[in-house]
Motif scaffolding. Sequence first.
Motif, PDB file in Angstrom:
ATOM      1  N   MET A   1       0.849  -1.176   0.000  1.00  0.00           N
ATOM      2  CA  MET A   1       0.000   0.000   0.000  1.00  0.00           C
ATOM      3  C   MET A   1       0.898   1.244   0.000  1.00  0.00           C
ATOM      4  O   MET A   1       1.841   1.336   0.774  1.00  0.00           O
ATOM      5  N   PRO A   2       0.588   2.220  -0.865  1.00  0.00           N
ATOM      6  CA  PRO A   2       1.431   3.425  -0.910  1.00  0.00           C
ATOM      7  C   PRO A   2       1.300   4.250   0.362  1.00  0.00           C
ATOM      8  O   PRO A   2       0.265   4.278   1.014  1.00  0.00           O
ATOM      9  N   LYS A   3       2.391   4.905   0.692  1.00  0.00           N
ATOM     10  CA  LYS A   3       2.398   5.781   1.863  1.00  0.00           C
ATOM     11  C   LYS A   3       1.571   7.024   1.595  1.00  0.00           C
ATOM     12  O   LYS A   3       1.514   7.516   0.475  1.00  0.00           O
ATOM     13  N   LYS A   4       0.945   7.537   2.620  1.00  0.00           N
ATOM     14  CA  LYS A   4       0.183   8.783   2.539  1.00  0.00           C
ATOM     15  C   LYS A   4       0.921   9.858   3.299  1.00  0.00           C
ATOM     16  O   LYS A   4       1.719   9.584   4.187  1.00  0.00           O
ATOM     17  N   LEU A   5       0.611  11.089   2.941  1.00  0.00           N
ATOM     18  CA  LEU A   5       1.183  12.225   3.661  1.00  0.00           C
ATOM     19  C   LEU A   5       0.574  12.298   5.059  1.00  0.00           C
ATOM     20  O   LEU A   5      -0.590  11.944   5.250  1.00  0.00           O
ATOM     21  N   PRO A   6       1.312  12.791   6.029  1.00  0.00           N
ATOM     22  CA  PRO A   6       0.757  12.971   7.377  1.00  0.00           C
ATOM     23  C   PRO A   6      -0.348  14.032   7.359  1.00  0.00           C
ATOM     24  O   PRO A   6      -0.374  14.900   6.471  1.00  0.00           O
ATOM     25  N   PRO A   7      -1.249  14.001   8.333  1.00  0.00           N
ATOM     26  CA  PRO A   7      -2.359  14.960   8.376  1.00  0.00           C
ATOM     27  C   PRO A   7      -1.935  16.422   8.375  1.00  0.00           C
ATOM     28  O   PRO A   7      -2.669  17.280   7.911  1.00  0.00           O
ATOM     29  N   ARG A   8      -0.753  16.732   8.857  1.00  0.00           N
ATOM     30  CA  ARG A   8      -0.318  18.135   8.910  1.00  0.00           C
ATOM     31  C   ARG A   8      -0.188  18.768   7.529  1.00  0.00           C
ATOM     32  O   ARG A   8      -0.151  19.982   7.396  1.00  0.00           O
ATOM     33  N   TYR A   9      -0.101  17.961   6.476  1.00  0.00           N
ATOM     34  CA  TYR A   9       0.002  18.470   5.109  1.00  0.00           C
ATOM     35  C   TYR A   9      -1.349  18.784   4.482  1.00  0.00           C
ATOM     36  O   TYR A   9      -1.415  19.267   3.359  1.00  0.00           O
TER      37      TYR A   9
END
Length: 82
Positions: free
Chosen positions: A1-9
């Motif tokens: 599964m591809p990584k997602k950006l953290p919520p802060r972005y």
Amino acid sequence: MPKKLPPRYNAVAMPLVLSVLMSCLVSAVSTTANPDFRADLFSLWMKAWGISWLVAFPSLLLVLPLVRLIVAAIVQAPQARR
């Protein structure tokens, strides 16, 4: 599964995606609304899109917090589920 950006972005990612899509649509409409068909229509559209995006993205970064406040003032917040 591809990584997602953290919520802060989220504060930058949302206006980024919105500005790309909206400037694409608006520049396509304004470029093709010209009644003269031109062979370089695609390059004209790409130039218009680039200029539109350069204005749209910083504008969204500045305006989106105000828009959120206005919408929160006129739209009732959803009720928490029990």
